[in-house]
Design a protein around this motif. Structure first.
Motif, PDB file in Angstrom:
ATOM      1  N   THR A   1      -1.566  32.335   8.723  1.00 20.63           N
ATOM      2  CA  THR A   1      -2.671  32.823   9.561  1.00 20.63           C
ATOM      3  C   THR A   1      -3.783  33.400   8.707  1.00 20.63           C
ATOM      4  O   THR A   1      -4.978  33.181   8.974  1.00 20.63           O
ATOM      5  CB  THR A   1      -2.152  33.898  10.540  1.00 20.63           C
ATOM      6  N   ALA A   2      -3.398  34.127   7.652  1.00 18.91           N
ATOM      7  CA  ALA A   2      -4.417  34.720   6.780  1.00 18.91           C
ATOM      8  C   ALA A   2      -5.194  33.632   6.047  1.00 18.91           C
ATOM      9  O   ALA A   2      -6.419  33.729   5.899  1.00 18.91           O
ATOM     10  CB  ALA A   2      -3.734  35.656   5.766  1.00 18.91           C
ATOM     11  N   ARG A   3      -4.542  32.577   5.579  1.00 22.13           N
ATOM     12  CA  ARG A   3      -5.235  31.494   4.887  1.00 22.13           C
ATOM     13  C   ARG A   3      -6.150  30.749   5.853  1.00 22.13           C
ATOM     14  O   ARG A   3      -7.281  30.383   5.518  1.00 22.13           O
ATOM     15  CB  ARG A   3      -4.221  30.529   4.262  1.00 22.13           C
ATOM     16  N   ALA A   4      -5.656  30.534   7.081  1.00 18.95           N
ATOM     17  CA  ALA A   4      -6.487  29.826   8.053  1.00 18.95           C
ATOM     18  C   ALA A   4      -7.725  30.653   8.392  1.00 18.95           C
ATOM     19  O   ALA A   4      -8.823  30.119   8.552  1.00 18.95           O
ATOM     20  CB  ALA A   4      -5.693  29.560   9.335  1.00 18.95           C
ATOM     21  N   GLY A   5      -7.612  31.959   8.464  1.00 16.56           N
ATOM     22  CA  GLY A   5      -8.755  32.807   8.752  1.00 16.56           C
ATOM     23  C   GLY A   5      -9.746  32.818   7.616  1.00 16.56           C
ATOM     24  O   GLY A   5     -10.963  32.919   7.823  1.00 16.56           O
TER      25      GLY A   5
ATOM     26  N   LEU B   1      14.384  35.551   9.784  1.00 16.34           N
ATOM     27  CA  LEU B   1      13.263  35.843  10.670  1.00 16.34           C
ATOM     28  C   LEU B   1      12.156  36.580   9.927  1.00 16.34           C
ATOM     29  O   LEU B   1      10.963  36.346  10.173  1.00 16.34           O
ATOM     30  CB  LEU B   1      13.751  36.677  11.863  1.00 16.34           C
ATOM     31  N   ARG B   2      12.559  37.482   9.007  1.00 15.78           N
ATOM     32  CA  ARG B   2      11.538  38.215   8.245  1.00 15.78           C
ATOM     33  C   ARG B   2      10.758  37.275   7.354  1.00 15.78           C
ATOM     34  O   ARG B   2       9.521  37.377   7.251  1.00 15.78           O
ATOM     35  CB  ARG B   2      12.234  39.301   7.418  1.00 15.78           C
ATOM     36  N   ARG B   3      11.453  36.342   6.706  1.00 11.94           N
ATOM     37  CA  ARG B   3      10.748  35.358   5.861  1.00 11.94           C
ATOM     38  C   ARG B   3       9.850  34.459   6.697  1.00 11.94           C
ATOM     39  O   ARG B   3       8.731  34.126   6.292  1.00 11.94           O
ATOM     40  CB  ARG B   3      11.780  34.525   5.080  1.00 11.94           C
ATOM     41  N   GLU B   4      10.336  34.073   7.876  1.00  9.24           N
ATOM     42  CA  GLU B   4       9.530  33.224   8.752  1.00  9.24           C
ATOM     43  C   GLU B   4       8.280  33.961   9.210  1.00  9.24           C
ATOM     44  O   GLU B   4       7.182  33.385   9.265  1.00  9.24           O
ATOM     45  CB  GLU B   4      10.372  32.800   9.962  1.00  9.24           C
ATOM     46  N   LEU B   5       8.412  35.249   9.535  1.00  2.00           N
ATOM     47  CA  LEU B   5       7.265  36.050   9.964  1.00  2.00           C
ATOM     48  C   LEU B   5       6.252  36.190   8.845  1.00  2.00           C
ATOM     49  O   LEU B   5       5.026  36.070   9.065  1.00  2.00           O
ATOM     50  CB  LEU B   5       7.749  37.425  10.433  1.00  2.00           C
ATOM     51  N   LEU B   6       6.742  36.417   7.620  1.00  5.34           N
ATOM     52  CA  LEU B   6       5.837  36.535   6.479  1.00  5.34           C
ATOM     53  C   LEU B   6       5.120  35.212   6.220  1.00  5.34           C
ATOM     54  O   LEU B   6       3.926  35.188   5.897  1.00  5.34           O
ATOM     55  CB  LEU B   6       6.616  36.967   5.234  1.00  5.34           C
ATOM     56  N   ARG B   7       5.856  34.101   6.354  1.00  7.55           N
ATOM     57  CA  ARG B   7       5.239  32.792   6.138  1.00  7.55           C
ATOM     58  C   ARG B   7       4.125  32.547   7.144  1.00  7.55           C
ATOM     59  O   ARG B   7       3.033  32.095   6.789  1.00  7.55           O
ATOM     60  CB  ARG B   7       6.308  31.700   6.251  1.00  7.55           C
ATOM     61  N   ARG B   8       4.401  32.842   8.427  1.00 13.37           N
ATOM     62  CA  ARG B   8       3.385  32.652   9.449  1.00 13.37           C
ATOM     63  C   ARG B   8       2.198  33.578   9.227  1.00 13.37           C
ATOM     64  O   ARG B   8       1.034  33.182   9.454  1.00 13.37           O
ATOM     65  CB  ARG B   8       3.978  32.893  10.833  1.00 13.37           C
ATOM     66  N   HIS B   9       2.456  34.809   8.778  1.00  9.79           N
ATOM     67  CA  HIS B   9       1.359  35.737   8.514  1.00  9.79           C
ATOM     68  C   HIS B   9       0.470  35.212   7.390  1.00  9.79           C
ATOM     69  O   HIS B   9      -0.776  35.275   7.476  1.00  9.79           O
ATOM     70  CB  HIS B   9       1.934  37.105   8.150  1.00  9.79           C
ATOM     71  N   ARG B  10       1.089  34.671   6.341  1.00 12.46           N
ATOM     72  CA  ARG B  10       0.294  34.132   5.232  1.00 12.46           C
ATOM     73  C   ARG B  10      -0.506  32.916   5.695  1.00 12.46           C
ATOM     74  O   ARG B  10      -1.680  32.753   5.326  1.00 12.46           O
ATOM     75  CB  ARG B  10       1.218  33.749   4.073  1.00 12.46           C
TER      76      ARG B  10
END
Length: 222
Positions: A212-216, A201-210
């Motif tokens: 989101t940051a790239r999309a922004g 779950l921690r890796r999945e959260l980090l992946r989604r955060h990255r």
């Protein structure tokens, strides 16, 4: 104050039992067939570590019980430890019968398996005179096979009763120990699965955060 006196008496009694166990262990462990004892005169020089008293005590125990005499100091040490720790002592009579059976039939097994051999310049009956006489009596009445079976049952039964108080408790203790091990292993596996799931779950959260940051960062005006 009364409680303090009881604790003091218990600690003094337990210490005495432990000291007696250590001394008896030394007497039995340094036993020599050449020492003088209640069963006969021996050499002028005493080999026992505790001198004449040790030679008499160790000689009496070893000649009577053989190698099973080593259980006697162990029982004294155990009783002393339980007394000092305030652990409830089991009923004396059933325990005495149980350990008596274990020592007697254990000596019979040693007498049949090993018998009399040379030892420290003399000879020793490893089952003791008690074990030897038990074998002679049983073999004359029920034969060798029956003697072996009865000795094994008597020794294991006496040991189980002596250690656990009853065969049921002994079996229950074994089952409880195995069940405890299974529960411990299951708990460890569950913890490992939980840790693996948290890592995922921690890796999945980090992946989604990255993501989101790239999309922004790709939005116009950024």
């Amino acid at each position: 104050m009364a409680r303090g006196r009881e604790e003091t008496i218990r600690e003094v009694g337990g210490t005495i039992l432990c000291l007696a166990g250590v001394l008896l262990a030394l007497a039995v462990g340094s036993y020599s067939p050449l020492d003088s004892s209640v069963f006969g005169a021996g050499a002028d020089r005493i080999a026992n570590l505790l001198g004449v008293v040790g030679a008499v005590a160790g000689g009496f125990a070893v000649v009577l019980f053989g190698a099973m005499a080593l259980l006697l100091p162990a029982l004294l040490l155990l009783a002393g430890y339980r007394m000092m720790r305030g652990i409830e002592m089991p009923a004396f009579v059933p325990q005495a019968i149980a350990w008596g059976a274990a020592i007697t039939f254990g000596g019979a097994l040693l007498s049949m398996a090993v018998g009399r051999t040379p030892y420290r310049g003399g000879e020793i009956e490893w089952g003791g005179e008690l074990g030897r006489l038990v074998v002679i009596g049983l073999r004359a009445s029920i034969g060798m096979t029956g003697t072996v079976v009865l000795a094994v049952v008597g020794f294991t039964g006496g040991l189980a009763f002596g250690v656990k108080g009853s065969l049921v408790e002994a079996a229950g203790g074994l089952a409880g120990g195995l069940g405890g091990k299974r529960r411990e292993l299951a708990a460890r596996r569950a913890r490992r699965r939980g840790e693996s799931e948290r890592d995922r779950l921690r890796r999945e959260l980090l992946r989604r955060h990255r993501e989101t940051a790239r999309a922004g960062s790709r939005r116009p005006g950024k």
